[in-house]
Each structure stands twice: as C-alpha cells, then as structure tokens.
Design a protein around this motif. Sequence first.
Motif, short mmCIF file in Angstrom:
data_model
loop_
_atom_site.label_atom_id
_atom_site.label_comp_id
_atom_site.label_asym_id
_atom_site.label_seq_id
_atom_site.Cartn_x
_atom_site.Cartn_y
_atom_site.Cartn_z
N UNK A 189 0.86 -1.18 0.00
CA UNK A 189 0.00 0.00 0.00
C UNK A 189 0.90 1.24 0.00
N UNK A 190 0.72 2.07 -0.99
CA UNK A 190 1.51 3.28 -1.09
C UNK A 190 0.63 4.49 -0.81
N UNK A 191 1.26 5.55 -0.36
CA UNK A 191 0.52 6.78 -0.15
C UNK A 191 1.38 7.92 -0.69
N UNK A 192 0.79 8.72 -1.52
CA UNK A 192 1.52 9.85 -2.09
C UNK A 192 0.74 11.13 -1.83
N UNK A 193 1.45 12.14 -1.40
CA UNK A 193 0.84 13.45 -1.26
C UNK A 193 1.62 14.37 -2.19
N UNK A 194 0.92 14.96 -3.14
CA UNK A 194 1.63 15.83 -4.10
C UNK A 194 0.73 16.95 -4.58
#
Length: 331
Positions: free
Chosen positions: A298-303
């Motif tokens: 599970x990945x999480x990206x904030x951009x």
Amino acid sequence: MIELRGVSKVYGQGRQEVPALRNVSLRVEYGEVFGVLGQSGAGKSTLIRCLNLLERPTTGEVRVDGRDMLSLGPDELRVARQGIGMIFQHFNLFSSRTVAGNVAFPLEVAGCSRVHIRERVAELLELVGLSDKANAYPAQLSGGQKQRVGIARALAPRPRVLLSDEATSALDPETTRSVLGLLRDINRQLGLTILLITHQMEVVKSICDSVAVLERGRVVEQGKVVDLIARPSTRLHELCYPTSSTRNGVVSQGGRRVELSLVGEHSTRPILTTLARRFGVDAWLLEGSMERVGETRVGRLLFELTGPREAVDGALGFLREQGLTLEAPHV
Ligand SMILES: Nc1ncnc2c1ncn2[C@@H]1O[C@H](COP(=O)(O)OP(=O)(O)OP(=O)(O)O)[C@@H](O)[C@H]1O
C-alpha cells in the motif's frame, strides 16, 4: 463466526456508572484474523471478556460459532468455552509447571488419557517451535517463548476461535513479529478464527484481515484493513499516518493538492511520470510512503499538480478513471 449485536456494558450502579461498551455491533467471518484497535480505556478488554462471558453484557447479543452465548446454561457454557482459546499479554503460565505441563493442563482438565496428552503436547510444542523446551520452566524462557507456550496451551483443546488479549504488547518489536507470524501460520494451517485486541497499529497492519476501531466504547469504523487504510477519509488512515501534512500544511507549490492511495498492482506503476508525460503537468511530491499491509503493498503519495487548468483537470480525471483512491484536500 463471531457476532456482537448492540452490545452495551455498564459497570457499577447509579452515580458510579461507567459505560464501557456502547451499542457495539461487529461481525467476524470464519477463518479471519480480526483486530479490535483502541487506546487505553476504549473498552477492548471488556469487549473480549463479553465474548466468552467472563463479563456479561448489560444489553445486546453475543454469538460465537453459531451459539447464542447468553442463552447457555452453565454446562453448555463450559462446553462453548472449550471452543474458545485465549492468550494474554502477561502469558498467565503456571510457574510451577514445566512447558509440557502448562500445555497439558487444559487436556488434564478435560479428562484426556495420558497417552493422548503426551502425543498432543509433543505435536503442539512442535507447532510452536519449542520441542526442545518441554521440560523447562517458564522462568527459564524469554517473553516470546512464554507466549508460544501460551499459544500451544490455548490450542490444546482444538478451539475454533482464538482470542488474543494484547498478546504482543509486552514483547520487543522483533519478537512481536515472530509471534504474529506464528499466529498467522496457525490461522492459515488450522483455519482458526482469531480475534485480537490491540493498541498497536503495527499489529493490525501486519496480520489482521479486518478491523474495528473502538473509541470510548463505540465502534467508530469497521471493515477490511487494506480498504480502510487506503481511503484517506477514514479513521484508520488517520491513525496509520498520524503526521500527515494534508491537515498541517507543507510548503505549497500553489497547485492542486492530491492525496493518493496505491493498492497492490497500482503501487508498482510510475504514476507521477505518467501524469507528467500524458498531461504535461508537474507533480510536486510532498510526502510519500510504501509499506506492506498483510500481503498487500500500500503506497501513499501526497503531491501537488501544477500546470494549465485543463491539464490538471485531465490528470485528476485520469487518476479517477484508474480507480485510484483519490482525495484532494483543500489547499
Ligand atoms: N470492573 C470494572 N469496574 C468498573 N469499571 C471498569 C471495570 N473494568 C473496566 N472498567 C472501566 O471501563 C472502561 C473500559 O475499560 P477496558 O479495560 O475495557 O478498556 P481497555 O481498552 O481494555 O483499556 P486498557 O488497554 O488500558 O486495558 C474504562 O473506563 C475502565 O475504567
């Protein structure tokens, strides 16, 4: 397999009343590892004790393996409890009995023959990797070994359900991992349903299929762990990423802020490059993580996305079409 319906538990009376559980409903399927996650005082111990009726709920229904627990007489309850094993934070071993003697205890109480007990104890010690410690006493064991004895003892009467009361809270991180691995193996090999209570997010992430989040006696959220962690609006996501900058604010590039969860296959794709190439937008990475939840990545990206408005809208539309869990918190 396990069902609580509208369970409330109030300790004390009159002005001394303490509501420990408030209208709790939850459902654990056969063969699942189900976690109840909560802080100290949330009502976890009360909940687990209401399952085997060490504590009687004030109101509500409790069903375990098809049995309506509250309708059972004393003899039926004794039989039902044999189908529910339990392990504890502080192991609760008999210090005057050897490892083999501890594992044998429930079989002796059940009146099993000596031969059967000897065979079963050997089998269980092998299962938990302690065959060479049969004649040791608990004081001669490490914490992890003690918990393995606790697990072997709980499994001795072949229960259908295992309840775990903060079983790894007294262990260091590495021992915790090995005990959780053992529980996962047992769950798979024996098809045993496990309900565990814990205040540790790591425990939920590493072995639970489903989870209920308990706060001040109420279940505030319940579902599959991966689904809940991947959705930025859930309590589990918030607990999993406590330092999330979506709320605190990081240095802004003045673009559209996006929080993205990448589950399984999606986590292996070059998503930011794709956005840049296809839509001509710039993706400014603010935060990111990649981890395992059970066996799923599970990945999480904030951009933030910057560029012409139509290009940014196109990129966001593309992410939605991909079925990615997407949240665009206010900038
Ligand atoms: N026997 C009791 N009599 C009165 N109040 C109780 C009793 N047992 C628990 N409580 C209260 O019920 C609430 C829930 O307690 P419980 O032990 O179930 O929580 P918990 O989540 O297991 O906490 P911890 O992780 O600290 O063990 C708390 O406010 C506690 O003080």
